[in-house]
Design a protein around this motif. Structure first.
Motif, mmCIF file in Angstrom:
data_model
loop_
_atom_site.group_PDB
_atom_site.id
_atom_site.type_symbol
_atom_site.label_atom_id
_atom_site.label_comp_id
_atom_site.label_asym_id
_atom_site.label_seq_id
_atom_site.Cartn_x
_atom_site.Cartn_y
_atom_site.Cartn_z
ATOM 1 N N GLN A 91 22.759 35.889 -14.249
ATOM 2 C CA GLN A 91 23.802 35.877 -13.240
ATOM 3 C C GLN A 91 23.931 34.457 -12.699
ATOM 4 O O GLN A 91 23.230 33.544 -13.141
ATOM 5 C CB GLN A 91 23.501 36.902 -12.156
ATOM 6 C CG GLN A 91 23.594 38.333 -12.683
ATOM 7 C CD GLN A 91 23.848 39.351 -11.595
ATOM 8 O OE1 GLN A 91 23.759 39.073 -10.412
ATOM 9 N NE2 GLN A 91 24.181 40.574 -12.006
ATOM 10 N N LEU A 92 24.835 34.265 -11.762
ATOM 11 C CA LEU A 92 25.335 32.941 -11.440
ATOM 12 C C LEU A 92 24.272 31.866 -11.247
ATOM 13 O O LEU A 92 24.270 30.844 -11.937
ATOM 14 C CB LEU A 92 26.218 33.013 -10.186
ATOM 15 C CG LEU A 92 26.733 31.664 -9.680
ATOM 16 C CD1 LEU A 92 27.655 31.019 -10.693
ATOM 17 C CD2 LEU A 92 27.415 31.827 -8.333
ATOM 18 N N LEU A 93 23.360 32.029 -10.279
ATOM 19 C CA LEU A 93 22.485 30.925 -9.910
ATOM 20 C C LEU A 93 21.519 30.557 -11.035
ATOM 21 O O LEU A 93 21.307 29.368 -11.317
ATOM 22 C CB LEU A 93 21.740 31.258 -8.622
ATOM 23 C CG LEU A 93 22.638 31.474 -7.393
ATOM 24 C CD1 LEU A 93 21.793 31.778 -6.156
ATOM 25 C CD2 LEU A 93 23.545 30.273 -7.144
ATOM 26 N N ASP A 94 20.950 31.545 -11.714
ATOM 27 C CA ASP A 94 20.073 31.256 -12.854
ATOM 28 C C ASP A 94 20.878 30.690 -14.027
ATOM 29 O O ASP A 94 20.393 29.832 -14.765
ATOM 30 C CB ASP A 94 19.335 32.514 -13.297
ATOM 31 C CG ASP A 94 18.276 32.934 -12.291
ATOM 32 O OD1 ASP A 94 17.780 32.061 -11.551
ATOM 33 O OD2 ASP A 94 17.969 34.134 -12.215
ATOM 34 N N TRP A 95 22.098 31.176 -14.195
ATOM 35 C CA TRP A 95 22.983 30.688 -15.273
ATOM 36 C C TRP A 95 23.285 29.205 -15.069
ATOM 37 O O TRP A 95 23.265 28.422 -16.028
ATOM 38 C CB TRP A 95 24.247 31.553 -15.264
ATOM 39 C CG TRP A 95 25.273 31.211 -16.274
ATOM 40 C CD1 TRP A 95 25.330 31.621 -17.581
ATOM 41 C CD2 TRP A 95 26.448 30.426 -16.052
ATOM 42 N NE1 TRP A 95 26.455 31.118 -18.180
ATOM 43 C CE2 TRP A 95 27.158 30.389 -17.267
ATOM 44 C CE3 TRP A 95 26.962 29.746 -14.936
ATOM 45 C CZ2 TRP A 95 28.359 29.692 -17.410
ATOM 46 C CZ3 TRP A 95 28.157 29.063 -15.075
ATOM 47 C CH2 TRP A 95 28.836 29.037 -16.295
ATOM 48 N N LEU A 96 23.542 28.804 -13.829
ATOM 49 C CA LEU A 96 23.771 27.390 -13.544
ATOM 50 C C LEU A 96 22.546 26.551 -13.891
ATOM 51 O O LEU A 96 22.641 25.507 -14.539
ATOM 52 C CB LEU A 96 24.124 27.210 -12.062
ATOM 53 C CG LEU A 96 25.503 27.685 -11.605
ATOM 54 C CD1 LEU A 96 25.588 27.661 -10.078
ATOM 55 C CD2 LEU A 96 26.614 26.826 -12.201
ATOM 56 N N GLU A 97 21.389 27.004 -13.460
ATOM 57 C CA GLU A 97 20.161 26.233 -13.654
ATOM 58 C C GLU A 97 19.763 26.152 -15.119
ATOM 59 O O GLU A 97 19.372 25.086 -15.618
ATOM 60 C CB GLU A 97 19.032 26.857 -12.834
ATOM 61 C CG GLU A 97 17.712 26.102 -12.961
ATOM 62 C CD GLU A 97 16.607 26.723 -12.103
ATOM 63 O OE1 GLU A 97 15.447 26.310 -12.268
ATOM 64 O OE2 GLU A 97 16.930 27.603 -11.283
ATOM 65 N N ASN A 98 19.862 27.272 -15.844
ATOM 66 C CA ASN A 98 19.333 27.335 -17.199
ATOM 67 C C ASN A 98 20.301 26.819 -18.261
ATOM 68 O O ASN A 98 19.867 26.325 -19.308
ATOM 69 C CB ASN A 98 18.945 28.781 -17.542
ATOM 70 C CG ASN A 98 17.797 29.273 -16.691
ATOM 71 O OD1 ASN A 98 16.971 28.488 -16.231
ATOM 72 N ND2 ASN A 98 17.748 30.579 -16.452
#
Length: 434
Positions: A91-98
């Motif tokens: 989902q959004l926040l992990d998707w941005l980081e990874n």
């Protein structure tokens, strides 16, 4: 320049069907004629009325049996995310980081950015998108490369470098001072050049310090005609993070508004989890929302409430949101928007659907006086559809009895293969047969 006359089934929206009603909001002229001179539409109507008075030497292009519509307008898409589209499982926040930030870090290299810009703009044109509001990476060189490529194609495109000076990796972090300096340099270089415009582009509130948001608000005041482009209320964890970072703000929208970022030039992507009061304040400010159904479903973010936006008179356009969105195709995006509406218990009428993708998008980006509809005095950005792009589409369309049904079938069964030609300012910029 020689006048060009296009023969085809002409369709355009001239107003929001939710406001005026579908019958008054659209124009459909089977076997009509569209005349272009010097990149502008000079006549649109019945062939029998226009053909006898065509300018001498006009080039007539017969697209009989094809649907001709305004070009699609994408109100939210990320240029530096094309190489990580379809990234699995977050989902959004992990998707941005990874995925996102590592991909965007590569855009510090202008050679890489220039190569990507060529691909990115070619994909837009291949999918029938003639105008877009585009996120660049944090690197000024990447947006400079995008503007160079768009200027060569004479596209009406608005873009900006991401502003993000906190809570992001060093490779994609600027400072309040450097972000402001780079943004002003890009605006000075490109805003108003040809058909280009600049957007002040805070990544989202958690990635921007108070000083950076204040500078963004000041830049909006200092330049005429800029847009403000950011994200808001996409994901529940993101919203909670904003509450922690801005404890004095009454809601997510206020975190922007207190810095002068809620105006009639503001475009907020997503806005899935907003209150009625936030919608009301956006409507009163004449701000816009970019509805991004494909990415909202892909990241599991939620279902946008289009009816609530209509209730408060908020401008809404359609965004593919590549690379969380999984396709450059506005037709595939409209397909997902219909499903989002179904899940909410709201049927998305095909007239409204095409409005969001054309004139609605133009209004959201404050360019409806220039593009978004087939009307005299508008710039000649338009599409020619291949009504037999696939065997299934061809077979299904033979059973359509109305233009409303035809539009719906195109939005559900169509994709990039449905675009036969894309025209930019009266010049054919893409042809499936080339």
């Amino acid at each position: 320049m020689t006048a060009i006359a296009i023969i085809g089934d002409l369709f355009t929206l001239v107003d929001d069907p939710a406001v005026t009603g579908a019958d008054d909001a659209h124009r459909y002229i089977p076997g009509g004629m569209l005349v272009i001179e010097d990149g502008m539409i000079t006549a649109v109507g019945e062939r029998s009325d226009i053909e006898p008075v065509l300018p001498e030497g006009a080039e007539v292009i017969d697209c009989s049996g094809s649907l001709v519509t305004p070009g699609f307008i994408d109100t939210h898409i990320h240029f530096p995310q094309i190489d990580m589209i379809a990234s699995y499982g977050e989902q959004l926040l992990d998707w941005l980081e990874n995925y996102t930030f590592p991909a965007e870090a590569r855009y510090a290299d202008k050679t890489h950015a220039a190569d990507a810009a060529e691909f990115f703009l070619n994909e837009l044109l291949r999918n029938g998108t003639t105008s877009a509001l585009v996120y660049g990476s944090v690197h000024a060189a990447s947006v400079d490369a995008l503007f160079e490529a768009a200027h060569t194609r004479n596209m009406r495109l608005v873009a900006g470098k991401s502003l993000m000076d906190r809570n992001v990796p060093d490779a994609v972090r600027d400072t309040a001072e450097s972000g402001d300096k780079d943004s002003r340099w890009l605006a000075d270089t490109w805003h108003g050049k040809g058909r280009l415009g600049y957007a002040v582009t805070p990544r989202f509130a958690p990635a921007c310090s108070d000083e950076q948001l204040a500078r963004a608000g000041q830049m909006l005041k200092d330049y005429k005609g800029l847009l403000m482009h950011t994200h808001m209320s996409e994901n529940s964890a993101e919203i909670q993070w904003v509450k922690e970072l801005y404890p004095d703000a009454k809601d997510y929208l206020d975190a922007y508004a207190r810095f002068g970022l809620l105006t009639d030039s503001s475009v907020f992507a997503h806005c899935i989890h907003v209150s009625g009061e936030e919608m009301q304040r956006m409507g009163e400010a004449d701000a816009a929302i970019a509805h991004c159904p494909t990415s909202n479903l892909f990241l599991g973010s939620g279902l946008f409430n289009l009816r609530e936006a209509e209730k408060y008179g908020v401008k809404v356009g359609m965004g593919t949101d590549v690379g969380a969105g999984t396709s450059f195709s506005m037709l595939e995006t409209l397909n997902e928007a219909y499903k989002v509406g179904q899940l909410r218990g709201d049927k998305l009428n095909p007239f409204k659907s095409f409005y969001l993708a054309t004139l609605g998008g133009a209004k959201a980006l404050n360019m409806a006086d220039k593009v978004g509809s087939l009307e005299v005095g508008k710039e000649a950005d338009f599409l020619v559809f291949d009504m037999a792009a696939t065997p299934l589409l061809a077979r299904r369309l033979t059973h359509c009895k109305t233009i409303e049904e035809t539009l719906f079938v195109l939005s559900i069964l169509g994709d990039d293969r449905s675009i036969a030609e894309t025209w930019i300012a009266g010049t054919r910029a893409y042809s499936a047969n080339a």
